[in-house]
Structures are given as C-alpha cells and as structure tokens.
Design a protein around this motif. Structure first.
Motif, PDB file in Angstrom:
ATOM      1  N   SER A 266       0.841  -1.200   0.000  1.00 18.84           N
ATOM      2  CA  SER A 266       0.000   0.000   0.000  1.00 18.84           C
ATOM      3  C   SER A 266       0.875   1.248   0.000  1.00 18.84           C
ATOM      4  CB  SER A 266      -0.911   0.015   1.230  1.00 18.84           C
ATOM      5  OG  SER A 266      -1.786  -1.091   1.209  1.00 18.84           O
ATOM      6  N   PRO A 267       0.454   2.303  -0.688  1.00 14.70           N
ATOM      7  CA  PRO A 267       1.268   3.521  -0.739  1.00 14.70           C
ATOM      8  C   PRO A 267       1.403   4.164   0.636  1.00 14.70           C
ATOM      9  CG  PRO A 267      -0.565   3.627  -2.302  1.00 14.70           C
ATOM     10  CD  PRO A 267      -0.765   2.409  -1.483  1.00 14.70           C
ATOM     11  N   THR A 268       2.571   4.707   0.898  1.00 18.11           N
ATOM     12  CA  THR A 268       2.792   5.459   2.130  1.00 18.11           C
ATOM     13  C   THR A 268       2.663   6.952   1.836  1.00 18.11           C
ATOM     14  OG1 THR A 268       5.174   5.652   1.781  1.00 18.11           O
ATOM     15  CG2 THR A 268       4.390   3.678   2.922  1.00 18.11           C
ATOM     16  N   ALA A 269       2.740   7.754   2.880  1.00 20.46           N
ATOM     17  CA  ALA A 269       2.633   9.211   2.706  1.00 20.46           C
ATOM     18  C   ALA A 269       3.742   9.741   1.813  1.00 20.46           C
ATOM     19  CB  ALA A 269       2.665   9.891   4.075  1.00 20.46           C
ATOM     20  N   LEU A 270       4.886   9.065   1.804  1.00 25.15           N
ATOM     21  CA  LEU A 270       6.006   9.517   0.984  1.00 25.15           C
ATOM     22  C   LEU A 270       5.640   9.561  -0.493  1.00 25.15           C
ATOM     23  CD1 LEU A 270       9.003  10.262   0.671  1.00 25.15           C
ATOM     24  CD2 LEU A 270       9.522   7.815   0.601  1.00 25.15           C
ATOM     25  N   THR A 271       4.800   8.620  -0.938  1.00 25.18           N
ATOM     26  CA  THR A 271       4.422   8.556  -2.341  1.00 25.18           C
ATOM     27  C   THR A 271       3.792   9.867  -2.797  1.00 25.18           C
ATOM     28  OG1 THR A 271       4.001   6.191  -2.032  1.00 25.18           O
ATOM     29  CG2 THR A 271       3.202   7.185  -4.062  1.00 25.18           C
TER      30      THR A 271
END
Length: 373
Positions: A266-271
């Motif tokens: 799942s994408p993290t906030a960094l993405t």
C-alpha cells in the motif's frame, strides 16, 4: 502489488455478471526508427482512435509472444522484416479509453541504413494506411496527434543513450574542496548531456545550482526533494529540450523507492510527496524494488502525473563507488530488466562503448561516472 503481467496498471478479474467492461486488448507496439527519423502510421477516421498518428503494431495472438507479434504485425503492415534487428523493450502500459482497454508492450527497433533506404519513400502500408517518417524533435514536441496512451511513450523516448553521474564530493578531498568539484564538472561535462547531479550532502545543494548556472546547456537529473528545491531558473533557452525545462527528471534512491510502499504494497505518505512537476527515474537492485517501481509507475499514470521514465538497474559490474555490492552480471541484469515496466538504464562498472551490450540484454541506456565525464 502488480499482477504477474508486470503492466503499469493492475487489472483485477471481475465476475461477468457484475461488469460490462470490455476485455483488455493486448497490443505489441513497434517504435521503429533510423537515427532521428521515426515511422508513424495514420489511423483511418472509421477506426478506434481514428484520425491520429500511431506507432506500428497490432494485437498479440494467444499463441505468440509480444516480440513475435511485433515482428509479424510490422511485416504485415509495412513489409519491413525485423527478424535480425535488435528489439529493445521500452516498457509496458495499460490504458482505459472508456470504450476499450488496451495493454501495450512497447519495443524500440532501429533499422539498418539498408532497411531505411528501402522503405523511406513508401507513403502507404500493405493494409492501405498512410505511412510517414517524422523527425524525433517534432514528434516529442507534440507535432503529431497520437492516441492518449502514447503520451508516456514519448516521455520514454526522451531518454538519451548515456547519462553522466557526477563524482562524489569526497572524491575531491574534504568539503572545503567544493570549488574543485565545481570546476572539474564545469570543464569536463559533455555538451548538452543528461547529468545526474548526485550530491548526498544537503549542505552542498548550492553546488548543483552553481553547476547548472555555469553550464546552462546540461540537462539535470536531481534528487527528489520537495522541501528544499533548487533555485534554478527554468525558462527556455536555445539549448533546451522541447519541454523548455533544464531539470528533466527527479531521482529516487533504492531506499526512498522502497519507503513509498509498506509491507503489503500500500502507498505510504512519501508517495504523495514525490515531485509532481517532473518525471521520475528510480534506482533498483532486485525484484522487490522493480515491483515497487512498477507500482509507482502505474499510480502516477492513473493520477495523470509525469511518469517514471527510467530505472537505474545496478550494479552490472563491480564499482569503485560501491565496492561491497555484489555485481549482477549481464544475465541476471537482463532478467531484472525484463520485469521492469519502464526503460532500463545500465549502471555499475560500465562505459559508453557498452551501450550495444545493454541493448542486447534489454536496456535502453547506460550511465556512469568515471568513463562518462
């Protein structure tokens, strides 16, 4: 995570009773060129995505590979025989036109001088379609109206055959020798080259600004850092690309790339903090990072953001910069390159003369420090 097809958009199976979505059409796309001349066909107004130019290609049949389909389709449409040409994978794309979904497997093929001379004056294909050879600069500038799925392909085609990486600051001694770093690169970088300005020390960002000011002809790849962007004027000059931007891409290290997704993919906030103004080039060393790069590429296309235009896959051979890293060798490197959904750039112990080897093993470009400056 991506499914086994490694395409830049995941397509989940659904029950036939729950969806009226059309099935996906798998297409092999041939980006055929001779030097800076590229071959385009023109779609008839009655065809899907009609009145548009297109790269040659066609549907992949159930009993053939993408490369086999490409060779067959090109022969059927243009009478150009590609059996003995080097066929280089650019990448894979999925595009939903609403009325049709297509999955494109894109390859780049350079013709020999003899093939080009034989076919350059043909204005019509074997199926009656108009054919035309166009100059690369005009193609990339958008002078020819292509289907929407081709937008990313044009971005991929901007990648040069070689990319220069700057020396580490430590190569010139202590941090007080920053002037030596600047002078060396200012004097020795090739004209109008793509340069990854790799300065790991955040306090050295002013050096990148000074280098780009001193050498307005170079096209820069910079670390992705939205918090401290460089203060570099990006207005067009006579030496710049059709996009009018001197910063051609932002780079993600292997560790940064892996931080874009959690353990379940799942994408993290960094993405969400990655550059939204520039394409990305990522660094990959293994299957896990290739998978993450593919997922990131798919997300950015779905979100309408500048795409992932390349992946540094390394190290091919041992390097002085990272002596403890185990080299892949061409065979293992090729296996990773095949999994990538974007153009692959060879890195690690290479020199510009090794470009042909990189092409044969599935890459599109080579990069390095010592042999490239």
């Amino acid at each position: 995570m991506l499914n086994g097809s490694n395409q830049q958009s995941e397509t989940k199976p659904e029950s036939k009773t729950k969806t009226n979505k059309p099935s996906i059409v798998n297409v092999a796309v041939a980006v055929i060129h001779y030097k800076d001349q590229y071959l385009l066909g023109f779609r008839d107004a009655t065809q899907h995505q009609g009145n548009r130019y297109e790269f040659v290609g066609g549907k992949i049949e159930a009993n053939e590979s993408a490369a086999q389909a490409l060779i067959r389709e090109v022969a059927e449409e243009t009478d150009i025989l590609l059996d003995n040409n080097t066929i280089v994978k650019l990448g894979r794309l999925h595009h939903d036109y609403g009325d049709k979904q297509v999955s494109l497997q894109v390859y780049k093929i350079e013709l020999t001088a003899e093939q080009y001379e034989q076919h350059k004056h043909r204005e019509q294909g074997l199926e009656g379609q108009a054919l035309t050879w166009v100059i690369k600069s005009q193609l990339l500038a958008g002078a020819y109206h292509l289907p929407a799925a081709n937008k990313t392909i044009l971005e991929w085609l901007k990648l040069p055959s070689k990319i220069t990486i700057t020396y580490p600051l430590a190569h010139f001694g202590t941090h007080t020798d920053a002037a030596a770093w600047l002078q060396y690169h200012q004097e020795n970088l090739a004209s109008e080259s793509w340069v990854y300005i790799r300065l790991k020390d955040v306090n050295s960002k002013h050096l990148a600004e000074q280098l780009m000011t001193a050498r307005p002809d170079i096209l820069a790849i910079l670390p992705n850092d939205e918090e401290q962007p460089l203060n570099v004027e990006e207005s067009p000059t006579a030496n710049e690309t059709a996009t009018g931007q001197r910063i051609v891409a932002k780079h993600l290290t292997h560790s940064t790339l892996m931080q874009c997704f959690d353990e379940v993919g799942s994408p993290t906030a960094l993405t969400q903090s990655l550059s939204k103004d520039h394409p990305l080039i990522v660094s990959c060393h293994d299957i896990a990072s290739i998978t993450a790069a593919n997922q990131l590429a798919s997300m950015r296309i779905q979100q309408g953001l500048p795409p992932v235009i390349g992946a540094f896959v390394s190290p091919v051979f041992a390097t002085q910069t990272h002596p403890d890293d185990t080299p892949l060798g061409w065979e293992a490197w090729s296996e990773l390159a095949e999994l990538a959904d974007m153009p692959v750039i060879g890195l690690g112990g290479l020199e510009p003369a090794m470009l042909n080897q990189a092409l044969q093993y599935g890459g599109i470009s080579v990069a390095g420090i010592r042999q490239f400056i």
